[in-house]
Design a protein around this motif. Structure first.
Motif, short mmCIF file in Angstrom:
data_model
loop_
_atom_site.label_atom_id
_atom_site.label_comp_id
_atom_site.label_asym_id
_atom_site.label_seq_id
_atom_site.Cartn_x
_atom_site.Cartn_y
_atom_site.Cartn_z
N TYR A 39 2.06 -3.18 -11.53
CA TYR A 39 3.13 -2.09 -11.94
C TYR A 39 2.62 -0.83 -11.72
O TYR A 39 1.66 -0.38 -11.82
CB TYR A 39 3.46 -2.45 -13.58
CG TYR A 39 3.82 -3.60 -13.98
CD1 TYR A 39 5.21 -3.68 -14.20
CD2 TYR A 39 3.02 -4.52 -14.45
CE1 TYR A 39 5.79 -4.84 -14.66
CE2 TYR A 39 3.43 -5.64 -14.73
CZ TYR A 39 4.78 -6.02 -15.07
OH TYR A 39 5.45 -7.11 -15.66
N VAL A 40 3.52 -0.28 -10.89
CA VAL A 40 3.38 1.16 -10.55
C VAL A 40 4.63 2.16 -10.75
O VAL A 40 5.61 1.75 -10.37
CB VAL A 40 3.06 1.33 -8.98
CG1 VAL A 40 2.85 2.70 -8.23
CG2 VAL A 40 1.85 0.48 -8.43
N ASP A 41 4.28 3.09 -11.62
CA ASP A 41 5.30 3.98 -11.80
C ASP A 41 4.88 5.71 -11.50
O ASP A 41 3.74 5.73 -11.47
CB ASP A 41 5.58 4.21 -13.50
CG ASP A 41 6.12 2.93 -14.05
OD1 ASP A 41 6.43 2.00 -13.25
OD2 ASP A 41 5.82 2.75 -15.40
N ALA B 280 8.60 -6.62 -4.05
CA ALA B 280 8.81 -5.48 -4.69
C ALA B 280 10.01 -5.02 -5.12
O ALA B 280 11.02 -5.04 -4.26
CB ALA B 280 7.87 -4.27 -3.95
N VAL B 281 10.12 -4.81 -6.46
CA VAL B 281 11.59 -4.34 -6.94
C VAL B 281 11.24 -3.01 -7.60
O VAL B 281 9.99 -2.79 -7.88
CB VAL B 281 12.12 -5.28 -8.00
CG1 VAL B 281 12.40 -6.53 -7.45
CG2 VAL B 281 11.23 -5.22 -9.13
N THR B 282 12.14 -1.92 -7.17
CA THR B 282 12.09 -0.52 -7.90
C THR B 282 13.38 -0.11 -8.62
O THR B 282 14.29 -0.56 -8.46
CB THR B 282 11.87 0.35 -6.72
OG1 THR B 282 13.04 0.60 -6.06
CG2 THR B 282 10.52 -0.09 -5.85
N GLU C 270 0.92 -1.29 0.03
CA GLU C 270 -0.15 0.06 0.27
C GLU C 270 0.84 1.13 0.00
O GLU C 270 0.42 2.49 -0.46
CB GLU C 270 -0.85 -0.05 1.19
CG GLU C 270 -1.91 -1.23 1.22
CD GLU C 270 -3.10 -0.95 2.18
OE1 GLU C 270 -3.04 0.00 2.81
OE2 GLU C 270 -3.89 -1.84 1.94
N ASN C 271 1.95 1.22 0.58
CA ASN C 271 2.95 2.31 0.41
C ASN C 271 3.17 2.63 -0.87
O ASN C 271 3.64 3.93 -1.14
CB ASN C 271 4.32 2.07 1.31
CG ASN C 271 4.91 3.02 1.87
OD1 ASN C 271 4.52 3.79 2.84
ND2 ASN C 271 6.08 3.41 1.07
N GLY C 272 3.29 1.84 -1.95
CA GLY C 272 3.29 2.11 -3.26
C GLY C 272 2.54 2.95 -3.92
O GLY C 272 2.86 3.63 -4.74
N VAL C 273 1.53 3.13 -3.26
CA VAL C 273 0.20 3.81 -3.92
C VAL C 273 0.09 5.23 -3.17
O VAL C 273 -1.00 6.01 -3.42
CB VAL C 273 -0.86 3.42 -4.30
CG1 VAL C 273 -0.73 2.23 -5.20
CG2 VAL C 273 -1.55 2.71 -3.00
N ASP C 274 0.68 5.40 -1.93
CA ASP C 274 0.65 6.56 -1.10
C ASP C 274 1.54 7.74 -1.43
O ASP C 274 2.43 7.63 -0.83
CB ASP C 274 0.95 5.75 0.26
CG ASP C 274 0.46 6.98 1.34
OD1 ASP C 274 0.16 8.05 1.21
OD2 ASP C 274 0.69 6.52 2.66
N PHE C 275 0.99 8.38 -2.16
CA PHE C 275 1.90 9.69 -2.25
C PHE C 275 1.83 10.71 -1.60
O PHE C 275 2.79 11.61 -1.42
CB PHE C 275 1.18 10.30 -3.85
CG PHE C 275 -0.08 11.03 -3.59
CD1 PHE C 275 -0.23 12.17 -2.90
CD2 PHE C 275 -1.50 10.49 -3.76
CE1 PHE C 275 -1.45 12.89 -2.68
CE2 PHE C 275 -2.57 10.79 -3.32
CZ PHE C 275 -2.66 12.33 -2.77
#
Length: 334
Positions: free
Chosen positions: A199-201, A228-230, A168-173
């Motif tokens: 995929y989240v960019d 998760a890889v970035t 969820e941190n990945g979509v928390d701007f």
């Protein structure tokens, strides 16, 4: 932590060790998914992960068991077991016991890490562990980066958090200013949650940056809830891998690896500089861990209008990895 209403038995790939922790001939003890396990590496370099107890009389193979060639030998009566957990020798009989088998787990070694597949229904893997280099299809390889393990890694054990928090941190701007103390505004350019690998960019700009001047961002690949890889671009050239693996019904182990890019002609202290840069990335991740490990899962959460679409998409995507039905749960609301 208030225990979340989410299963600690999600389906997916989960990191259980770094590759260097299991050398040829070594037996590595661990506990994940409420199960005592061992990892061992045979003479040909292959890693096996299996439940820890011998099927003969229940000796723990992590306490005195040893590797001979491509087999692990029980310390109690010398029974020998192969990578698949099958008995291949009972030293005082003329044939092995073909009726008993130690449960073994599908294993992948990738990005200096050992991963196991977990599925309570016994299904075979149906998606892959993402590669922190080839996964971004930009021609990069491990040779372009300094190794992560051991100097550029973090390992936190038995934390009271859930793997979904990290996803969820990945979509928390909105958390960047408050958790990471940086005046930046991420703008999402991709949120693709159609498949088990999502995929989240997003692009990153300081508050006073004009849109046409944005020159940096992050790409993320999420494989289930465990990996998760970035890739960061336009900033410090780094790749990261975050892995959260349930230990039992209340806790998880967290591993985090950082690779810093090599920059052409290296000067003598380039590796030291890379390690300092990696530590800076790790410090930021630790700030997140401090929040996650004291968090209560809010369901439904009180989301703002700008947050709603991202969190709704991610939570809907996450439901597919849980072994129990989510019917009857309260839907997300504005």
């Amino acid at each position: 932590m208030a225990r979340p209403p989410l299963s600690m038995q999600p389906t997916g790939w989960f990191q259980v060790a770094w590759s260097a922790e299991v050398d040829v001939g070594e037996v590595h003890r661990m506990k994940y998914f409420d199960t005592e396990m061992i990892a061992w590496r045979s003479a040909d370099g292959r890693v096996a992960v299996m439940d820890a107890y011998c099927e003969h009389l229940g000796a723990h193979l992590g306490f005195g068991g040893h590797v001979e060639g491509d087999r692990i030998v029980c310390p109690f009566h010398g029974w020998e077991w192969n990578h698949e957990g099958r008995n291949v020798c009972v030293p005082y009989e003329n044939h092995p016991n073909k009726g008993r088998r130690i449960r073994s787990h599908p294993v992948v070694e990738r990005n200096e890490s050992i991963w196991i597949w977990h599925d309570t229904h016994g299904r075979a893997p149906y998606f892959e562990v993402p590669d922190v280099f080839t996964g971004f299809d930009d021609g990069s390889t491990a040779a372009d980066y300094y190794p992560a393990y051991p100097q550029s890694t973090l390992f936190r054990q038995s934390l009271e958090l859930h793997p979904q928090y990290i996803m969820e941190n990945g979509v928390d701007f909105a958390h960047f200013k408050y958790v990471h103390k940086v005046p930046i505004t991420p703008t999402f350019t991709r949120q693709d949650f159609d498949l088990p690998v999502s995929y989240v960019d997003f692009t990153i700009a300081f508050d006073d940056t004009a849109a046409e001047d944005i020159r940096s961002g992050v790409q993320a690949i999420n494989a289930g809830l465990g990996a998760a890889v970035t890739k960061s671009w336009g900033m410090i050239d780094n790749r990261t891998l975050s892995a959260v693996t349930p230990v039992d019904e209340n806790t998880c182990d967290v591993r985090f690896s950082v690779w810093i890019g090599r920059q052409g002609q290296e000067h003598p202290k380039a590796a030291e500089r890379a390690q300092r840069l990696a530590q800076g990335v790790i410090d930021q991740f630790e700030a997140d861990i401090h929040i996650w490990s004291h968090q209560r899962y809010s369901d439904p959460p009180a989301l703002s209008q700008k947050e709603f679409d991202g969190f709704r998409a991610l939570r809907h995507w996450a439901e597919q990895f849980y072994p129990t039905s989510t019917e009857g749960r309260v839907p997300l609301e504005h």
